[in-house]
Design a protein around this motif. Structure first.
Motif, PDB file in Angstrom:
ATOM      1  N   GLU A   8      28.380  18.268 -20.257  1.00 36.53           N
ATOM      2  CA  GLU A   8      27.144  17.874 -20.950  1.00 36.53           C
ATOM      3  C   GLU A   8      26.293  19.115 -21.260  1.00 36.53           C
ATOM      4  N   PRO A   9      25.423  19.036 -22.287  1.00 32.67           N
ATOM      5  CA  PRO A   9      24.728  20.231 -22.790  1.00 32.67           C
ATOM      6  C   PRO A   9      23.923  21.010 -21.750  1.00 32.67           C
ATOM      7  N   GLY A  10      23.469  20.340 -20.687  1.00 39.23           N
ATOM      8  CA  GLY A  10      22.687  21.035 -19.663  1.00 39.23           C
ATOM      9  C   GLY A  10      23.500  21.958 -18.778  1.00 39.23           C
ATOM     10  N   ARG A  11      24.814  21.790 -18.779  1.00 37.84           N
ATOM     11  CA  ARG A  11      25.684  22.675 -17.989  1.00 37.84           C
ATOM     12  C   ARG A  11      25.824  24.005 -18.723  1.00 37.84           C
ATOM     13  N   VAL A  12      25.611  25.094 -18.018  1.00 42.78           N
ATOM     14  CA  VAL A  12      25.701  26.398 -18.695  1.00 42.78           C
ATOM     15  C   VAL A  12      26.556  27.424 -17.953  1.00 42.78           C
ATOM     16  N   LYS A  13      26.829  27.202 -16.668  1.00 47.38           N
ATOM     17  CA  LYS A  13      27.422  28.269 -15.859  1.00 47.38           C
ATOM     18  C   LYS A  13      28.926  28.196 -15.676  1.00 47.38           C
ATOM     19  N   ALA A  14      29.551  27.054 -15.915  1.00 47.78           N
ATOM     20  CA  ALA A  14      30.973  26.912 -15.605  1.00 47.78           C
ATOM     21  C   ALA A  14      31.832  27.843 -16.463  1.00 47.78           C
ATOM     22  N   PRO A  15      32.877  28.417 -15.865  1.00 48.19           N
ATOM     23  CA  PRO A  15      33.782  29.259 -16.661  1.00 48.19           C
ATOM     24  C   PRO A  15      34.568  28.396 -17.639  1.00 48.19           C
ATOM     25  N   ASN A  16      34.981  28.980 -18.743  1.00 45.42           N
ATOM     26  CA  ASN A  16      35.801  28.279 -19.746  1.00 45.42           C
ATOM     27  C   ASN A  16      35.121  27.050 -20.343  1.00 45.42           C
ATOM     28  N   LEU A  17      33.783  26.988 -20.228  1.00 48.05           N
ATOM     29  CA  LEU A  17      33.061  25.796 -20.666  1.00 48.05           C
ATOM     30  C   LEU A  17      33.240  25.522 -22.161  1.00 48.05           C
ATOM     31  N   ALA A  18      33.139  26.555 -22.980  1.00 45.14           N
ATOM     32  CA  ALA A  18      33.275  26.354 -24.432  1.00 45.14           C
ATOM     33  C   ALA A  18      34.663  25.795 -24.774  1.00 45.14           C
ATOM     34  N   ARG A  19      35.688  26.338 -24.136  1.00 49.63           N
ATOM     35  CA  ARG A  19      37.060  25.864 -24.408  1.00 49.63           C
ATOM     36  C   ARG A  19      37.239  24.425 -23.937  1.00 49.63           C
ATOM     37  N   ILE A  20      36.732  24.131 -22.741  1.00 47.78           N
ATOM     38  CA  ILE A  20      36.877  22.772 -22.205  1.00 47.78           C
ATOM     39  C   ILE A  20      36.107  21.779 -23.079  1.00 47.78           C
ATOM     40  N   ARG A  21      34.920  22.182 -23.551  1.00 45.10           N
ATOM     41  CA  ARG A  21      34.160  21.288 -24.445  1.00 45.10           C
ATOM     42  C   ARG A  21      34.970  20.967 -25.694  1.00 45.10           C
ATOM     43  N   HIS A  22      35.610  21.963 -26.254  1.00 41.86           N
ATOM     44  CA  HIS A  22      36.433  21.745 -27.454  1.00 41.86           C
ATOM     45  C   HIS A  22      37.633  20.851 -27.126  1.00 41.86           C
ATOM     46  N   LEU A  23      38.313  21.164 -26.032  1.00 45.29           N
ATOM     47  CA  LEU A  23      39.512  20.412 -25.656  1.00 45.29           C
ATOM     48  C   LEU A  23      39.207  18.950 -25.319  1.00 45.29           C
ATOM     49  N   ALA A  24      38.021  18.691 -24.802  1.00 44.43           N
ATOM     50  CA  ALA A  24      37.656  17.310 -24.450  1.00 44.43           C
ATOM     51  C   ALA A  24      37.770  16.384 -25.660  1.00 44.43           C
ATOM     52  N   PHE A  25      37.556  16.959 -26.848  1.00 42.45           N
ATOM     53  CA  PHE A  25      37.644  16.165 -28.074  1.00 42.45           C
ATOM     54  C   PHE A  25      39.016  16.254 -28.745  1.00 42.45           C
ATOM     55  N   SER A  26      39.831  17.238 -28.358  1.00 43.53           N
ATOM     56  CA  SER A  26      41.108  17.438 -29.050  1.00 43.53           C
ATOM     57  C   SER A  26      42.339  17.253 -28.158  1.00 43.53           C
ATOM     58  N   ASP A  27      42.223  17.552 -26.859  1.00 44.33           N
ATOM     59  CA  ASP A  27      43.339  17.388 -25.915  1.00 44.33           C
ATOM     60  C   ASP A  27      42.734  17.053 -24.550  1.00 44.33           C
ATOM     61  N   ILE A  28      42.416  15.787 -24.382  1.00 43.00           N
ATOM     62  CA  ILE A  28      41.615  15.355 -23.221  1.00 43.00           C
ATOM     63  C   ILE A  28      42.322  15.631 -21.892  1.00 43.00           C
ATOM     64  N   ASP A  29      43.638  15.506 -21.847  1.00 41.88           N
ATOM     65  CA  ASP A  29      44.361  15.748 -20.587  1.00 41.88           C
ATOM     66  C   ASP A  29      44.332  17.222 -20.189  1.00 41.88           C
TER      67      ASP A  29
END
Length: 196
Positions: free
Chosen positions: A134-155
């Protein structure tokens, strides 16, 4: 399909959470709704699960333990030593008891949103990921990639979230719920990754 009153739940929930937790909760709900639209999951059910995923988060730890006794929720030695880990399982009980949620899949999505579990349903994956990205999360590593994958490759997004969560827990020497490890191993095999 779903006849939940989202506005009514929001108003009731706002009285139970501190401001920061409520803002996070709304972020999870809207992120989950977006994922539901993308992956063809029922949006209302998803919003209810997203809204209520942390409904037990602001309950003091001693009271969490008492409520687990009341609801007959099993408490592991790790959870007894770190009662904050109980908020997901306890949250499912409170969602049913105080908010009238009967849908077993919504309750399960709330119950496993912090640890994940093997072979999650689509709704469970969505709530698990929405809590992490969710948008309030800022510190997790690989966050940008995981955000993208959540919509394209959920597993793959689920696998990466579990992997990064376990690495964080290990680094912080924080208590580990074994369910996270079981979920990680399942998705590692499912994705076919060979890394440690």
């Amino acid at each position: 399909m779903s006849d939940y009153n989202i506005i009514k739940i929001q108003k009731k929930l706002k009285k139970e959470l501190d401001e920061e937790r409520f803002i996070h909760t709304e972020g999870v709900m809207y992120t989950a709704a977006s994922l539901a639209m993308c992956h063809d999951e029922d949006v209302t059910r998803t919003c209810v699960a997203g809204l209520l995923h942390d409904c037990a988060k602001c309950i003091p730890n001693a009271q969490k333990l008492r409520l687990c006794g009341h609801y007959k929720v099993p408490v592991s030695p790790v959870e007894r030593a770190a009662p904050h880990l109980l908020h997901a399982k306890l949250g499912a009980c409170i969602a049913k008891d105080k908010y009238g949620v009967e849908d077993p899949e919504i309750l399960s999505a709330i119950s496993c949103h912090t640890t994940g579990k093997p072979d999650m349903t689509l709704l469970e994956k969505i709530i698990f990921l929405a809590d992490y990205i969710e948008p309030g999360r800022v510190k997790a590593p690989n966050l940008a990639r995981i955000r993208h994958l959540a919509f394209s490759d959920i597993d793959l997004a689920v696998y990466m979230t579990l992997r990064d969560t376990l690495a964080y827990i290990k680094e912080k020497k924080a208590p580990l719920d074994n369910q996270s490890l079981v979920a990680y191993n399942y998705y590692k095999n499912f994705i076919g990754e060979t890394e440690d």
